[in-house]
Design a protein around this motif. Sequence first.
Motif, PDB file in Angstrom:
ATOM      1  N   VAL A   1       4.662   3.227   2.133  1.00  0.00           N
ATOM      2  CA  VAL A   1       4.409   2.717   3.427  1.00  0.00           C
ATOM      3  C   VAL A   1       4.455   1.389   3.597  1.00  0.00           C
ATOM      4  N   GLY A   2       3.658   0.655   2.514  1.00  0.00           N
ATOM      5  CA  GLY A   2       3.603  -0.746   2.764  1.00  0.00           C
ATOM      6  C   GLY A   2       5.080  -1.543   2.734  1.00  0.00           C
ATOM      7  N   ALA A   3       5.693  -0.984   1.712  1.00  0.00           N
ATOM      8  CA  ALA A   3       7.225  -1.707   1.626  1.00  0.00           C
ATOM      9  C   ALA A   3       8.136  -1.336   2.621  1.00  0.00           C
ATOM     10  N   LEU A   4       8.032  -0.135   3.382  1.00  0.00           N
ATOM     11  CA  LEU A   4       8.752   0.165   4.408  1.00  0.00           C
ATOM     12  C   LEU A   4       8.409  -0.457   5.622  1.00  0.00           C
TER      13      LEU A   4
ATOM     14  N   ILE B   1       1.397   5.341  11.500  1.00  0.00           N
ATOM     15  CA  ILE B   1       0.706   4.220  11.302  1.00  0.00           C
ATOM     16  C   ILE B   1       0.181   3.409  12.466  1.00  0.00           C
ATOM     17  N   GLY B   2      -0.931   2.983  12.621  1.00  0.00           N
ATOM     18  CA  GLY B   2      -0.962   2.183  13.877  1.00  0.00           C
ATOM     19  C   GLY B   2      -1.945   1.167  13.540  1.00  0.00           C
ATOM     20  N   SER B   3      -1.764  -0.047  14.492  1.00  0.00           N
ATOM     21  CA  SER B   3      -2.622  -1.451  14.358  1.00  0.00           C
ATOM     22  C   SER B   3      -2.508  -2.106  15.503  1.00  0.00           C
TER      23      SER B   3
ATOM     24  N   HIS C   1      11.690   4.495  -0.452  1.00  0.00           N
ATOM     25  CA  HIS C   1      10.285   4.313  -0.367  1.00  0.00           C
ATOM     26  C   HIS C   1       9.681   5.572  -0.542  1.00  0.00           C
ATOM     27  N   GLY C   2      10.429   6.578  -0.856  1.00  0.00           N
ATOM     28  CA  GLY C   2       9.563   7.909  -1.219  1.00  0.00           C
ATOM     29  C   GLY C   2       9.539   8.761   0.019  1.00  0.00           C
ATOM     30  N   TYR C   3      10.302   8.209   1.145  1.00  0.00           N
ATOM     31  CA  TYR C   3      10.497   9.038   2.435  1.00  0.00           C
ATOM     32  C   TYR C   3      11.567   9.760   2.353  1.00  0.00           C
TER      33      TYR C   3
ATOM     34  N   PHE D   1       0.880  -1.009  -0.120  1.00  0.00           N
ATOM     35  CA  PHE D   1       0.109   0.105  -0.003  1.00  0.00           C
ATOM     36  C   PHE D   1       0.950   1.188  -0.009  1.00  0.00           C
ATOM     37  N   LYS D   2       0.365   2.183  -0.614  1.00  0.00           N
ATOM     38  CA  LYS D   2       0.925   3.508  -0.459  1.00  0.00           C
ATOM     39  C   LYS D   2      -0.024   4.779  -0.196  1.00  0.00           C
ATOM     40  N   VAL D   3       0.875   6.022   0.422  1.00  0.00           N
ATOM     41  CA  VAL D   3      -0.120   6.950   1.012  1.00  0.00           C
ATOM     42  C   VAL D   3       0.586   8.263   0.290  1.00  0.00           C
TER      43      VAL D   3
END
Length: 505
Positions: A446-449, A315-317, A425-427, A292-294
């Motif tokens: 964000v998914g890859a990182l 991100i939280g889970s 990852h674009g960060y 996923f990406k943001v």
Amino acid sequence: MAAIFLLLALLLLSERSLSVPICEAEKYVSALGDGGMRNRNTRIALEAWNFCNEVGSEAPTMGSPRLADCADLSCPILAEDLDQRLGSKCEVYHWVNDTDNKLAAGDKFPVSGFTSYRDPDLFASEKERYLGSLCKVQDNEEEPWFFWMIMLKNGNFDKNSTLCPENGKKVGKIVTGRNFPCFGQGCMNQPLVYHNYSRLIADENGTMHLTGGFNGTYDLDGKGAGKTSFFSVSWKKNVQSGSWVFSNTLTTSTKYPWLMLYIRADAAEGFNGGYHYNGRGMMRKLPESPNFKVKLTLDVKLGGGPNSQFYLIDIGSCWKNNGHPCDGEVLTDVTRYSEMIINPATTSWCRPDNLVSCPPYHTSASGEIIHRNETSRFPYSAYHLYCSPGNAQHLERPYDICDPYSNPQAQELIQILPHREWSVHGYPEKQGDGWIGDSRSWELDVGALSSRLYFYQDPGSKPAKRVWTSINVGTEIYVSNRQETAEWTVSDFDVLVPEQKAISS
């Protein structure tokens, strides 16, 4: 003859090459009801938490600290005027009124199906579901969605109270050597919140849009002119992009030196990051690592001082230490957070001489595992800190337990800093990227990182599915020693998931 055979062979090779299917790039779709913040109607809610992500007690005359602004813009459509340039002919319909927003613990809900709890914590959860029922949007046969969530949190903690559990366990007395701000009894109060309901406003072309906001203070006595805490979130349309622009301000005070303000995309239904009740949110599909990406545009105008942990993304889970999904059992559930801090004043606590603040190992972009004691190879400056869940049974020494009181259950936290390890990852790659004077539109993988980050699990347990239920942007001004102010805007916020792998919330 040889030339003819060569020509036939080339034609056959060409035909075969054309018959090989061309792999198209995987298609991503928005996981949000209001992808990119482009809906012309408002679906915005506000929640306020005390230190342990509960209510505790309501502020005087404010009701339960859950409010919503859900308004539809209605303009007659005429053949000669398709751009809402109708001025007074446009109307605003509010789905939530002041009576709804003022509901307090013990009040009866206007409709059946909701329980009027006297417990302020339980009532707030029920009120959120009630407000969600008023704001619910059902697009065709898609899953329903509800609202963006503005989250406020007061970092004061009264160690003489028993409001907060310890790693999910109720305790009769708080015994800890940790220091927390608190001016005395009542320091964990909820804020005074004032609501400017969405109203009509015309842009320079005469096109009608909505604008509104929330603002308030934690200082209930209002004393100390110019020295009180303050927060404000307002919204208006960017005429060029069509996105909502959320303008945010957060100011600490002597009595309230630790405050948080985020805009959140939460799971449309169910648990979300740091919250063990059935909430309502914006994400119809839940993103799962690594796919996923943001996207978002962030403009930081004031940083909030050296202790402002400004999160480009948070991100939280929640999953258990054995890898199973959380089920609401707070003694075994664990909240998991990952946060990218972009304030260049934030330094790395993870160092060769302070391994306790480092994760046990780092995973490189190529998948190589680098242990934290490999001092010549471990990227210490890529991390601010790591801390372990307080209910973990098999931790690798040295370790530091995350604050056991600021969540309703144990928590695990990994905070990262701008670094070339993450820029793939674009960060942001270096300190200062995306900070004051460097407004940017980000596309973050964000998914890859997040799939590379270390999170604790019991030895031999099946790896947890990293499904994220909250994605936030904003700041946590952490125990400032003087009054500090942060100001920033967020727009174009979207969460993108593969079309074929989307998980319903």
